[in-house]
Design an enzyme around this catalytic site. Sequence first.
Site, mmCIF file in Angstrom:
data_model
loop_
_atom_site.group_PDB
_atom_site.id
_atom_site.type_symbol
_atom_site.label_atom_id
_atom_site.label_comp_id
_atom_site.label_asym_id
_atom_site.label_seq_id
_atom_site.Cartn_x
_atom_site.Cartn_y
_atom_site.Cartn_z
ATOM 1 N N SER A 64 0.853 -1.189 0.000
ATOM 2 C CA SER A 64 0.000 0.000 0.000
ATOM 3 C C SER A 64 0.889 1.240 0.000
ATOM 4 O O SER A 64 2.095 1.157 0.246
ATOM 5 C CB SER A 64 -0.896 0.013 1.244
ATOM 6 O OG SER A 64 -1.829 -1.035 1.197
ATOM 7 N N ALA A 65 0.299 2.388 -0.239
ATOM 8 C CA ALA A 65 1.045 3.643 -0.191
ATOM 9 C C ALA A 65 1.558 3.872 1.234
ATOM 10 O O ALA A 65 0.863 3.558 2.203
ATOM 11 C CB ALA A 65 0.150 4.799 -0.626
#
Length: 169
Positions: A64-65
């Site tokens: 994920s970011a």
Amino acid sequence: MGGAVSAGEDNDDLIDNLKEAQYIRTESVEQAFRAIDRGDYYLEGYRDNAYKDLAWKHGNIHLSAPCIYSEVMEALKLQPGLSFLNLGSGTGYLSTMVGLILGPFGINHGIELHSDVVEYAKEKLESFIKYSDSFDNQLLDLEYPARRESHRARLGCPSSSTLSKTKPG
């Protein structure tokens, strides 16, 4: 979320940008991010995007970011000795950072559906244990521990992240 804060050249640039944007607000979360180079969790040949605040996926392997991970870690108010359950644990990047905060008496579980991703995460954990000076493996138990209540949980989904906080026991 993601992409708004960093086009950093290295892990320190990424963390500095996350701090400046107020995604990282506590010293423990900052230390965990600095102890683990995000680029080490990327496949070879894809590391050029490792220090951008973007999600990444190749086959079943995904991250994920970074702003998502920092928001999760800050929102759960992690402390030494708590337990953590990461559903959809992917590469183990988040779980490893959380483990540094929970310390040797915390419980840290990751559940991942895809066996290739589980093997990849095991490789990354073994590498971290072998090469990191941020980790004391004397109390590490990589076996399946007895069933226990989780104090904090994170559910990773391909399109969104959901936070869940259970009653501490």
